[in-house]
Design an enzyme around this catalytic site. Structure first.
Site, PDB file in Angstrom:
ATOM      1  CG  HIS A  84      -1.764   1.297   1.244  1.00 41.21           C
ATOM      2  ND1 HIS A  84      -2.930   1.410   0.522  1.00 41.21           N
ATOM      3  CD2 HIS A  84      -1.576   2.494   1.860  1.00 41.21           C
ATOM      4  CE1 HIS A  84      -3.432   2.622   0.708  1.00 41.21           C
ATOM      5  NE2 HIS A  84      -2.633   3.296   1.511  1.00 41.21           N
ATOM      6  CG  ASP A 163     -11.984   3.289   5.680  1.00 43.64           C
ATOM      7  OD1 ASP A 163     -11.475   4.158   6.417  1.00 43.64           O
ATOM      8  OD2 ASP A 163     -11.672   3.149   4.485  1.00 43.64           O
ATOM      9  NE  ARG A 170     -10.030  10.532   8.019  1.00 47.74           N
ATOM     10  CZ  ARG A 170      -9.233   9.737   7.312  1.00 47.74           C
ATOM     11  NH1 ARG A 170      -9.668   8.571   6.863  1.00 47.74           N
ATOM     12  NH2 ARG A 170      -7.999  10.097   7.059  1.00 47.74           N
ATOM     13  CB  SER A 185      -8.617   5.103   6.885  1.00 50.07           C
ATOM     14  OG  SER A 185      -9.105   5.043   5.561  1.00 50.07           O
ATOM     15  CE  LYS A 189      -9.148   1.688   2.231  1.00 53.01           C
ATOM     16  NZ  LYS A 189      -9.263   2.839   3.102  1.00 53.01           N
TER      17      LYS A 189
END
Length: 427
Positions: A84, A163, A170, A185, A189
Protein backbone atom coordinates in the site's frame (compact mmCIF):
# COMPACT_ATOMS: atom_id res chain seq x y z
CA UNK A 1 -24.56 -0.85 28.44
CA UNK A 2 -26.58 2.09 27.12
CA UNK A 3 -24.64 4.27 24.69
CA UNK A 4 -25.26 7.58 22.99
CA UNK A 5 -23.24 9.64 20.52
CA UNK A 6 -23.04 12.75 22.67
CA UNK A 7 -21.36 10.98 25.59
CA UNK A 8 -18.79 9.46 23.20
CA UNK A 9 -18.08 12.88 21.66
CA UNK A 10 -17.74 14.47 25.10
CA UNK A 11 -15.23 11.83 26.21
CA UNK A 12 -12.86 12.61 23.36
CA UNK A 13 -13.63 16.34 23.41
CA UNK A 14 -12.46 16.41 27.03
CA UNK A 15 -9.29 14.44 26.10
CA UNK A 16 -10.48 11.22 27.66
CA UNK A 17 -9.77 7.68 26.44
CA UNK A 18 -12.60 6.02 24.55
CA UNK A 19 -13.51 2.63 26.01
CA UNK A 20 -13.63 -0.46 23.77
CA UNK A 21 -17.41 -0.52 24.25
CA UNK A 22 -17.76 3.13 23.15
CA UNK A 23 -15.65 2.51 20.04
CA UNK A 24 -17.49 -0.66 19.04
CA UNK A 25 -20.85 1.02 19.53
CA UNK A 26 -20.12 4.26 17.68
CA UNK A 27 -18.59 2.54 14.62
CA UNK A 28 -21.47 0.07 14.39
CA UNK A 29 -24.13 2.72 14.98
CA UNK A 30 -22.60 5.08 12.40
CA UNK A 31 -22.42 2.30 9.82
CA UNK A 32 -26.11 1.53 10.41
CA UNK A 33 -27.10 5.22 10.27
CA UNK A 34 -28.04 5.53 13.94
CA UNK A 35 -25.26 8.08 14.55
CA UNK A 36 -25.76 11.15 12.34
CA UNK A 37 -23.06 12.51 10.02
CA UNK A 38 -22.81 15.72 12.03
CA UNK A 39 -22.21 13.71 15.22
CA UNK A 40 -19.47 11.63 13.61
CA UNK A 41 -18.01 14.84 12.17
CA UNK A 42 -17.78 16.22 15.69
CA UNK A 43 -16.12 13.05 16.97
CA UNK A 44 -13.66 13.01 14.06
CA UNK A 45 -12.66 16.60 14.85
CA UNK A 46 -12.21 15.73 18.53
CA UNK A 47 -9.94 12.84 17.50
CA UNK A 48 -8.09 15.14 15.08
CA UNK A 49 -7.43 17.65 17.88
CA UNK A 50 -6.83 15.29 20.81
CA UNK A 51 -5.55 12.11 19.19
CA UNK A 52 -5.95 8.47 20.22
CA UNK A 53 -3.55 6.14 22.01
CA UNK A 54 -2.41 2.80 20.59
CA UNK A 55 -5.13 0.85 22.41
CA UNK A 56 -7.85 3.13 21.04
CA UNK A 57 -6.48 3.01 17.48
CA UNK A 58 -6.28 -0.79 17.57
CA UNK A 59 -9.87 -1.09 18.78
CA UNK A 60 -11.10 1.53 16.28
CA UNK A 61 -9.42 -0.44 13.47
CA UNK A 62 -10.90 -3.74 14.68
CA UNK A 63 -14.37 -2.20 14.84
CA UNK A 64 -14.10 -0.97 11.25
CA UNK A 65 -12.93 -4.42 10.11
CA UNK A 66 -15.89 -5.98 11.93
CA UNK A 67 -18.31 -3.66 10.09
CA UNK A 68 -18.02 -5.80 6.94
CA UNK A 69 -16.70 -9.02 5.43
CA UNK A 70 -13.18 -10.43 5.48
CA UNK A 71 -11.71 -12.08 2.43
CA UNK A 72 -10.17 -15.53 2.66
CA UNK A 73 -7.22 -16.57 0.50
CA UNK A 74 -6.53 -19.84 2.32
CA UNK A 75 -7.41 -21.82 -0.83
CA UNK A 76 -4.39 -20.39 -2.66
CA UNK A 77 -1.22 -22.44 -2.85
CA UNK A 78 1.00 -19.33 -2.81
CA UNK A 79 1.69 -17.04 0.17
CA UNK A 80 -0.05 -13.67 -0.14
CA UNK A 81 1.74 -10.31 -0.13
CA UNK A 82 0.31 -6.84 -0.67
CA UNK A 83 1.64 -3.29 -0.89
CA UNK A 84 0.00 0.00 0.00
CA UNK A 85 1.27 3.45 -0.93
CA UNK A 86 0.06 6.56 0.85
CA UNK A 87 0.02 8.31 -2.53
CA UNK A 88 2.20 10.59 -4.56
CA UNK A 89 2.93 12.08 -7.97
CA UNK A 90 4.06 9.72 -10.72
CA UNK A 91 3.64 6.81 -8.30
CA UNK A 92 3.00 4.02 -10.78
CA UNK A 93 4.90 1.43 -8.74
CA UNK A 94 1.94 -0.93 -8.23
CA UNK A 95 1.72 -1.56 -11.97
CA UNK A 96 5.12 -3.25 -12.45
CA UNK A 97 5.36 -4.43 -8.82
CA UNK A 98 2.31 -6.72 -8.65
CA UNK A 99 3.21 -8.90 -11.68
CA UNK A 100 6.89 -8.84 -10.67
CA UNK A 101 6.19 -10.25 -7.21
CA UNK A 102 3.80 -12.80 -8.73
CA UNK A 103 6.54 -13.89 -11.12
CA UNK A 104 8.67 -14.62 -8.04
CA UNK A 105 6.14 -16.96 -6.45
CA UNK A 106 3.81 -14.88 -4.24
CA UNK A 107 0.12 -14.11 -4.78
CA UNK A 108 -0.58 -10.36 -4.86
CA UNK A 109 -4.20 -9.32 -4.10
CA UNK A 110 -3.83 -5.60 -4.80
CA UNK A 111 -7.01 -3.71 -3.93
CA UNK A 112 -6.44 -0.20 -5.24
CA UNK A 113 -8.23 3.12 -5.44
CA UNK A 114 -8.81 6.14 -7.61
CA UNK A 115 -7.01 9.46 -7.51
CA UNK A 116 -8.35 12.51 -5.75
CA UNK A 117 -6.67 15.91 -6.04
CA UNK A 118 -3.02 16.01 -7.07
CA UNK A 119 -2.25 12.33 -6.38
CA UNK A 120 -2.97 9.75 -9.06
CA UNK A 121 -5.04 6.59 -8.65
CA UNK A 122 -3.91 3.14 -9.77
CA UNK A 123 -7.34 2.21 -11.14
CA UNK A 124 -7.52 5.40 -13.23
CA UNK A 125 -4.15 4.53 -14.76
CA UNK A 126 -5.10 0.98 -15.65
CA UNK A 127 -8.45 2.07 -17.09
CA UNK A 128 -6.53 3.81 -19.88
CA UNK A 129 -5.89 0.27 -21.22
CA UNK A 130 -8.75 -0.60 -23.62
CA UNK A 131 -11.15 -3.14 -22.12
CA UNK A 132 -9.52 -3.40 -18.68
CA UNK A 133 -11.99 -3.87 -15.78
CA UNK A 134 -11.46 -2.63 -12.24
CA UNK A 135 -14.63 -4.15 -10.79
CA UNK A 136 -14.37 -7.88 -10.11
CA UNK A 137 -16.48 -10.11 -7.91
CA UNK A 138 -14.72 -11.94 -5.08
CA UNK A 139 -14.85 -15.16 -7.11
CA UNK A 140 -13.37 -13.44 -10.17
CA UNK A 141 -10.62 -11.95 -8.04
CA UNK A 142 -9.75 -15.37 -6.62
CA UNK A 143 -9.76 -16.91 -10.09
CA UNK A 144 -7.29 -14.32 -11.41
CA UNK A 145 -5.09 -14.72 -8.32
CA UNK A 146 -5.09 -18.48 -8.71
CA UNK A 147 -4.39 -18.52 -12.43
CA UNK A 148 -2.07 -15.50 -12.79
CA UNK A 149 -0.71 -14.78 -9.32
CA UNK A 150 -1.61 -11.09 -9.18
CA UNK A 151 -4.73 -8.97 -9.50
CA UNK A 152 -5.24 -5.21 -9.27
CA UNK A 153 -8.86 -4.26 -8.74
CA UNK A 154 -11.30 -2.10 -6.79
CA UNK A 155 -12.24 -3.06 -3.26
CA UNK A 156 -15.78 -4.39 -2.95
CA UNK A 157 -18.44 -2.56 -0.94
CA UNK A 158 -18.39 -5.34 1.65
CA UNK A 159 -14.87 -4.57 2.94
CA UNK A 160 -14.85 -2.17 5.92
CA UNK A 161 -18.01 -0.22 4.97
CA UNK A 162 -17.55 1.91 8.09
CA UNK A 163 -14.31 3.22 6.62
CA UNK A 164 -15.99 4.07 3.33
CA UNK A 165 -18.51 6.28 5.14
CA UNK A 166 -15.95 7.82 7.47
CA UNK A 167 -13.41 8.48 4.69
CA UNK A 168 -15.96 10.49 2.71
CA UNK A 169 -16.88 12.42 5.86
CA UNK A 170 -13.26 13.23 6.74
CA UNK A 171 -12.70 14.53 3.22
CA UNK A 172 -15.29 17.30 3.68
CA UNK A 173 -14.73 18.14 7.37
CA UNK A 174 -11.01 19.02 7.48
CA UNK A 175 -10.05 15.89 9.42
CA UNK A 176 -8.15 13.96 6.75
CA UNK A 177 -4.72 14.58 8.26
CA UNK A 178 -5.36 12.82 11.59
CA UNK A 179 -2.72 10.08 11.92
CA UNK A 180 -4.97 7.74 14.00
CA UNK A 181 -7.74 8.07 11.40
CA UNK A 182 -5.36 7.65 8.44
CA UNK A 183 -3.73 4.58 9.98
CA UNK A 184 -7.02 2.90 10.92
CA UNK A 185 -8.53 3.71 7.52
CA UNK A 186 -5.69 2.12 5.57
CA UNK A 187 -5.19 -0.85 7.85
CA UNK A 188 -8.86 -1.76 8.31
CA UNK A 189 -9.16 -2.27 4.55
CA UNK A 190 -5.85 -4.11 4.20
CA UNK A 191 -6.48 -6.46 7.15
CA UNK A 192 -10.05 -7.16 5.96
CA UNK A 193 -8.61 -7.93 2.54
CA UNK A 194 -7.03 -11.01 4.08
CA UNK A 195 -3.41 -10.74 2.93
CA UNK A 196 -0.80 -12.61 4.97
CA UNK A 197 1.86 -9.91 4.64
CA UNK A 198 1.88 -6.21 3.84
CA UNK A 199 4.54 -3.68 2.87
CA UNK A 200 3.69 0.01 3.30
CA UNK A 201 5.21 2.69 1.08
CA UNK A 202 4.87 5.85 3.16
CA UNK A 203 5.66 8.88 0.99
CA UNK A 204 7.45 11.91 2.45
CA UNK A 205 7.78 15.33 0.83
CA UNK A 206 5.90 18.15 -0.88
CA UNK A 207 3.90 15.84 -3.13
CA UNK A 208 2.96 13.48 -0.30
CA UNK A 209 0.38 13.42 2.43
CA UNK A 210 3.14 13.50 5.05
CA UNK A 211 5.39 16.51 4.49
CA UNK A 212 8.06 15.71 7.07
CA UNK A 213 9.91 12.63 8.32
CA UNK A 214 8.64 12.78 11.89
CA UNK A 215 4.97 12.58 10.84
CA UNK A 216 5.78 9.86 8.31
CA UNK A 217 7.61 7.82 10.96
CA UNK A 218 4.66 8.12 13.35
CA UNK A 219 2.19 7.04 10.67
CA UNK A 220 4.37 4.15 9.49
CA UNK A 221 5.04 2.89 13.02
CA UNK A 222 1.33 3.08 13.89
CA UNK A 223 0.35 1.07 10.82
CA UNK A 224 3.08 -1.53 11.35
CA UNK A 225 1.86 -2.02 14.93
CA UNK A 226 -1.76 -2.36 13.77
CA UNK A 227 -0.86 -4.96 11.16
CA UNK A 228 1.31 -6.92 13.58
CA UNK A 229 -1.41 -6.86 16.24
CA UNK A 230 -3.85 -8.39 13.72
CA UNK A 231 -1.50 -11.17 12.66
CA UNK A 232 -0.33 -9.61 9.38
CA UNK A 233 3.44 -9.48 8.82
CA UNK A 234 3.85 -5.74 8.24
CA UNK A 235 6.77 -3.45 7.48
CA UNK A 236 7.16 0.01 5.97
CA UNK A 237 9.53 1.99 3.79
CA UNK A 238 9.63 5.78 4.00
CA UNK A 239 10.24 7.00 0.45
CA UNK A 240 10.93 10.38 -1.10
CA UNK A 241 8.15 12.37 -2.76
CA UNK A 242 9.83 15.79 -3.06
CA UNK A 243 10.02 15.26 -6.82
CA UNK A 244 7.81 13.02 -8.99
CA UNK A 245 8.67 9.35 -9.43
CA UNK A 246 9.97 8.57 -12.88
CA UNK A 247 9.46 10.78 -15.92
CA UNK A 248 5.65 10.80 -16.17
CA UNK A 249 2.62 11.93 -14.18
CA UNK A 250 -0.73 11.01 -15.72
CA UNK A 251 -2.71 7.90 -16.46
CA UNK A 252 -1.76 6.48 -19.89
CA UNK A 253 1.67 8.11 -19.64
CA UNK A 254 2.39 6.17 -16.45
CA UNK A 255 1.15 2.89 -17.92
CA UNK A 256 3.55 3.35 -20.82
CA UNK A 257 6.44 3.96 -18.41
CA UNK A 258 5.47 0.94 -16.30
CA UNK A 259 5.60 -1.29 -19.35
CA UNK A 260 9.10 0.07 -20.06
CA UNK A 261 10.15 -1.04 -16.56
CA UNK A 262 8.69 -4.50 -17.13
CA UNK A 263 10.59 -4.66 -20.42
CA UNK A 264 13.86 -4.15 -18.55
CA UNK A 265 14.17 -0.38 -19.00
CA UNK A 266 12.49 2.62 -17.42
CA UNK A 267 13.73 5.40 -15.13
CA UNK A 268 16.25 4.42 -12.47
CA UNK A 269 14.20 5.67 -9.50
CA UNK A 270 11.12 3.69 -10.55
CA UNK A 271 13.17 0.53 -11.05
CA UNK A 272 15.00 0.97 -7.74
CA UNK A 273 11.82 1.49 -5.72
CA UNK A 274 10.01 -1.36 -7.49
CA UNK A 275 12.86 -3.74 -6.65
CA UNK A 276 13.16 -2.48 -3.05
CA UNK A 277 9.44 -3.05 -2.42
CA UNK A 278 9.53 -6.41 -4.21
CA UNK A 279 12.37 -7.63 -1.95
CA UNK A 280 10.42 -6.53 1.14
CA UNK A 281 7.20 -8.20 -0.04
CA UNK A 282 8.90 -11.46 -0.94
CA UNK A 283 10.81 -11.58 2.33
CA UNK A 284 7.65 -10.84 4.33
CA UNK A 285 5.86 -13.61 2.42
CA UNK A 286 8.56 -16.13 3.31
CA UNK A 287 10.33 -16.08 -0.08
CA UNK A 288 13.61 -14.32 0.81
CA UNK A 289 15.66 -16.09 -1.86
CA UNK A 290 13.51 -14.96 -4.81
CA UNK A 291 15.30 -12.66 -7.30
CA UNK A 292 13.01 -9.90 -8.64
CA UNK A 293 15.82 -8.34 -10.69
CA UNK A 294 16.13 -11.62 -12.60
CA UNK A 295 12.35 -11.70 -13.17
CA UNK A 296 12.55 -8.25 -14.75
CA UNK A 297 15.53 -9.21 -16.88
CA UNK A 298 14.25 -12.56 -18.17
CA UNK A 299 10.79 -11.34 -19.18
CA UNK A 300 8.78 -13.37 -16.68
CA UNK A 301 7.43 -10.22 -14.97
CA UNK A 302 6.25 -8.93 -18.36
CA UNK A 303 4.56 -12.27 -19.06
CA UNK A 304 2.65 -11.99 -15.77
CA UNK A 305 1.66 -8.39 -16.61
CA UNK A 306 0.21 -9.43 -19.96
CA UNK A 307 -1.69 -12.33 -18.41
CA UNK A 308 -3.03 -10.13 -15.59
CA UNK A 309 -4.26 -7.42 -17.97
CA UNK A 310 -5.84 -10.00 -20.28
CA UNK A 311 -7.55 -11.79 -17.37
CA UNK A 312 -9.29 -8.52 -16.46
CA UNK A 313 -10.55 -7.90 -19.99
CA UNK A 314 -7.76 -5.63 -21.16
CA UNK A 315 -5.70 -5.77 -24.34
CA UNK A 316 -1.99 -5.45 -23.47
CA UNK A 317 -1.18 -4.83 -27.15
CA UNK A 318 -3.74 -2.07 -27.74
CA UNK A 319 -2.40 1.45 -28.36
CA UNK A 320 -2.73 3.70 -25.31
CA UNK A 321 -4.61 7.01 -25.62
CA UNK A 322 -2.62 10.01 -26.85
CA UNK A 323 -3.62 13.59 -25.97
CA UNK A 324 -4.88 15.95 -28.64
CA UNK A 325 -2.78 18.88 -27.40
CA UNK A 326 0.79 19.20 -26.09
CA UNK A 327 2.56 22.22 -24.65
CA UNK A 328 6.31 22.36 -23.97
CA UNK A 329 7.85 24.17 -20.98
CA UNK A 330 11.49 25.12 -21.59
CA UNK A 331 14.38 26.00 -19.29
CA UNK A 332 14.67 29.72 -18.67
CA UNK A 333 18.43 29.59 -18.12
CA UNK A 334 21.47 27.36 -18.33
CA UNK A 335 22.62 25.55 -15.19
CA UNK A 336 21.64 22.68 -12.87
CA UNK A 337 18.01 21.75 -12.33
CA UNK A 338 17.75 21.77 -8.54
CA UNK A 339 13.97 21.66 -7.98
CA UNK A 340 11.10 19.97 -9.77
CA UNK A 341 8.48 20.12 -7.07
CA UNK A 342 6.23 17.07 -6.84
CA UNK A 343 3.19 19.00 -5.64
CA UNK A 344 3.49 21.58 -8.43
CA UNK A 345 3.77 18.84 -11.06
CA UNK A 346 0.84 16.92 -9.54
CA UNK A 347 -1.33 20.04 -9.37
CA UNK A 348 -0.50 20.92 -12.97
CA UNK A 349 -1.30 17.38 -14.16
CA UNK A 350 -4.59 17.52 -12.25
CA UNK A 351 -5.49 20.81 -13.90
CA UNK A 352 -4.75 19.29 -17.31
CA UNK A 353 -7.42 16.66 -16.62
CA UNK A 354 -5.39 13.76 -15.21
CA UNK A 355 -7.12 13.92 -11.82
CA UNK A 356 -10.43 14.81 -10.24
CA UNK A 357 -11.72 17.28 -7.67
CA UNK A 358 -14.64 15.03 -6.65
CA UNK A 359 -14.86 11.25 -6.65
CA UNK A 360 -17.56 11.27 -9.32
CA UNK A 361 -15.56 13.42 -11.76
CA UNK A 362 -14.18 11.78 -14.94
CA UNK A 363 -10.48 11.84 -15.78
CA UNK A 364 -8.73 12.17 -19.12
CA UNK A 365 -6.75 9.02 -19.85
CA UNK A 366 -4.16 10.87 -21.96
CA UNK A 367 -3.69 13.97 -19.79
CA UNK A 368 -0.54 14.49 -17.76
CA UNK A 369 3.06 15.63 -17.85
CA UNK A 370 6.27 14.20 -19.27
CA UNK A 371 9.51 15.18 -17.53
CA UNK A 372 12.59 15.63 -19.72
CA UNK A 373 14.99 16.28 -16.82
CA UNK A 374 15.21 15.47 -13.11
CA UNK A 375 16.85 17.42 -10.25
CA UNK A 376 20.63 17.22 -10.57
CA UNK A 377 20.59 17.20 -14.37
CA UNK A 378 22.42 19.93 -16.33
CA UNK A 379 20.07 21.97 -18.54
CA UNK A 380 20.50 24.58 -21.27
CA UNK A 381 18.36 27.68 -21.78
CA UNK A 382 15.55 26.83 -24.21
CA UNK A 383 15.83 23.08 -23.60
CA UNK A 384 12.48 21.27 -23.07
CA UNK A 385 11.89 20.54 -19.37
CA UNK A 386 8.28 19.36 -19.44
CA UNK A 387 5.64 18.45 -21.99
CA UNK A 388 2.06 19.03 -20.90
CA UNK A 389 -0.61 16.72 -22.38
CA UNK A 390 -4.36 17.39 -22.47
CA UNK A 391 -7.47 16.97 -24.61
CA UNK A 392 -8.71 20.40 -23.50
CA UNK A 393 -6.22 23.11 -24.53
CA UNK A 394 -8.10 25.79 -22.58
CA UNK A 395 -6.75 24.11 -19.43
CA UNK A 396 -3.11 24.73 -20.38
CA UNK A 397 -2.67 28.30 -19.01
CA UNK A 398 -4.14 27.25 -15.65
CA UNK A 399 -1.82 24.20 -15.59
CA UNK A 400 1.23 26.32 -16.45
CA UNK A 401 0.35 28.67 -13.59
CA UNK A 402 0.56 25.73 -11.16
CA UNK A 403 4.23 25.33 -12.05
CA UNK A 404 5.16 28.79 -10.72
CA UNK A 405 7.88 28.37 -8.06
CA UNK A 406 7.91 24.60 -8.75
CA UNK A 407 11.00 24.70 -10.98
CA UNK A 408 14.41 26.03 -9.96
CA UNK A 409 17.66 26.16 -11.94
CA UNK A 410 20.96 27.13 -10.28
CA UNK A 411 24.24 28.13 -11.95
CA UNK A 412 26.67 25.38 -12.96
CA UNK A 413 28.91 24.46 -10.03
CA UNK A 414 26.15 24.79 -7.45
CA UNK A 415 26.34 21.95 -4.94
CA UNK A 416 23.43 19.53 -5.28
CA UNK A 417 22.82 16.37 -3.26
CA UNK A 418 19.94 14.21 -4.53
CA UNK A 419 17.68 12.59 -1.95
CA UNK A 420 17.69 8.79 -2.01
CA UNK A 421 14.45 7.10 -3.09
CA UNK A 422 14.24 5.00 0.11
CA UNK A 423 14.77 7.14 3.21
CA UNK A 424 14.12 4.70 6.08
CA UNK A 425 12.74 1.27 6.90
CA UNK A 426 10.39 0.53 9.80
CA UNK A 427 9.36 -2.91 11.05
Amino acid sequence: MSMDAISVIRTKRDRGELTPEQIDWVIDAYTRGEVAHEQMSSLAMAIFLNGMNRKEIARWTAAMIASGERMDFSSLTRPTADKHSTGGVGDKITLPLAPLVAACGAAVPQLSGRGLGHTGGTLDKLESIPGWRALLSNDEMLDVLDSVGSVICAAGDGLAPADKKLYALRDVTGTVESIPLIASSIMSKKIAEGTGSLVLDVKVGTGAFMKNLDDARELAATMVELGTDHGVTTRALLTDMSTPLGLTAGNALEVRESVEVLAGGGPRDVVDLTLALAHEMLDAAGLPDADPAKALADGSAMDHWRRMITAQGGDPDAPLPVSREQHVITAGQTGILTTLDAYAIGLSAWRLGAGRARKEDPVQAAAGIELHAKPGDPVTAGQPLLTLHTDTPEKIPYAVEALDDGIAIAPHGTAFTPRPVVLERIG
